[in-house]
Design a protein around this motif. Structure first.
Motif, PDB file in Angstrom:
ATOM      1  N   LEU A 102       0.833  -1.208   0.000  1.00 14.25           N
ATOM      2  CA  LEU A 102       0.000   0.000   0.000  1.00 14.25           C
ATOM      3  C   LEU A 102       0.865   1.255   0.000  1.00 14.25           C
ATOM      4  O   LEU A 102       0.602   2.200  -0.753  1.00 14.25           O
ATOM      5  CB  LEU A 102      -0.944   0.003   1.205  1.00 14.25           C
ATOM      6  CG  LEU A 102      -1.814   1.247   1.373  1.00 14.25           C
ATOM      7  CD1 LEU A 102      -2.719   1.445   0.168  1.00 14.25           C
ATOM      8  CD2 LEU A 102      -2.627   1.138   2.657  1.00 14.25           C
ATOM      9  N   CYS A 106      -0.799   2.546   7.781  1.00 16.98           N
ATOM     10  CA  CYS A 106      -0.501   2.440   6.350  1.00 16.98           C
ATOM     11  C   CYS A 106      -1.404   3.366   5.544  1.00 16.98           C
ATOM     12  O   CYS A 106      -0.960   4.000   4.579  1.00 16.98           O
ATOM     13  CB  CYS A 106      -0.677   1.006   5.870  1.00 16.98           C
ATOM     14  SG  CYS A 106       0.479  -0.150   6.617  1.00 16.98           S
ATOM     15  N   TRP A 107      -2.665   3.431   5.932  1.00 15.59           N
ATOM     16  CA  TRP A 107      -3.611   4.308   5.228  1.00 15.59           C
ATOM     17  C   TRP A 107      -3.243   5.771   5.432  1.00 15.59           C
ATOM     18  O   TRP A 107      -3.377   6.586   4.517  1.00 15.59           O
ATOM     19  CB  TRP A 107      -5.036   4.034   5.700  1.00 15.59           C
ATOM     20  CG  TRP A 107      -5.491   2.671   5.299  1.00 15.59           C
ATOM     21  CD1 TRP A 107      -5.554   1.560   6.095  1.00 15.59           C
ATOM     22  CD2 TRP A 107      -5.905   2.258   4.004  1.00 15.59           C
ATOM     23  NE1 TRP A 107      -5.991   0.485   5.362  1.00 15.59           N
ATOM     24  CE2 TRP A 107      -6.216   0.883   4.075  1.00 15.59           C
ATOM     25  CE3 TRP A 107      -6.039   2.913   2.783  1.00 15.59           C
ATOM     26  CZ2 TRP A 107      -6.663   0.162   2.968  1.00 15.59           C
ATOM     27  CZ3 TRP A 107      -6.485   2.190   1.679  1.00 15.59           C
ATOM     28  CH2 TRP A 107      -6.785   0.831   1.785  1.00 15.59           C
TER      29      TRP A 107
END
Length: 142
Positions: free
Chosen positions: A52, A123-124
């Motif tokens: 990601l 991560c986002w």
């Protein structure tokens, strides 16, 4: 007509090489800011957090390069140079944003995003920071 096609093909090749080079630089930045081998983590260990983060970085660099190309004038040399400059600037700004986020959050952010057994929520946040920073740079270009 054939002359135009050859000239535009050369421009596409030049911008393509620059864009791929800048995405490779983006890959190296993610490699340097996360522990371990990024390639192994993504392709062997199937680490979704690492994937990601890398995907966001590559999309951000691609958006900056695309905007720089679209905003460039008819002068190919000046357009390629401005694309390189804006691309490197965007990568550096995303790196600064990453380290600033690292300072503001607990633990080591690079380790957090790749060490979790599951996709860590950070991560986002890192991905959004990369894309947001790239959008800012892209908007400043146009």
């Amino acid at each position: 007509m054939i002359e135009d096609i050859l000239q535009e093909s050369g421009a596409a090749l030049a911008y393509g090489v620059v864009g791929i080079g800048l995405m490779a630089l983006g890959y190296l930045v993610v490699e340097l800011t996360t522990p371990g081998s990024l390639g192994r983590q993504i392709w062997t260990d199937r680490n979704r957090g690492a994937a990601l983060i890398l995907a966001a970085k590559l999309l951000g660099v691609g958006a900056i390069v695309t905007t720089a190309i679209a905003a460039s004038e008819d002068d190919l040399a000046a357009g390629v140079l401005s694309t390189v400059v804006y691309g490197v600037l965007g990568i550096l700004l995303t790196l600064v944003a990453f380290y600033l986020l690292d300072l503001l959050t607990p633990g080591r952010l690079g380790a957090t995003v790749v060490d979790a057994a599951e996709l860590h929520p950070s991560c986002w946040v890192v991905a959004a920071t990369d894309l947001g920073t790239a959008a800012i740079v892209a908007a400043a270009i146009s």
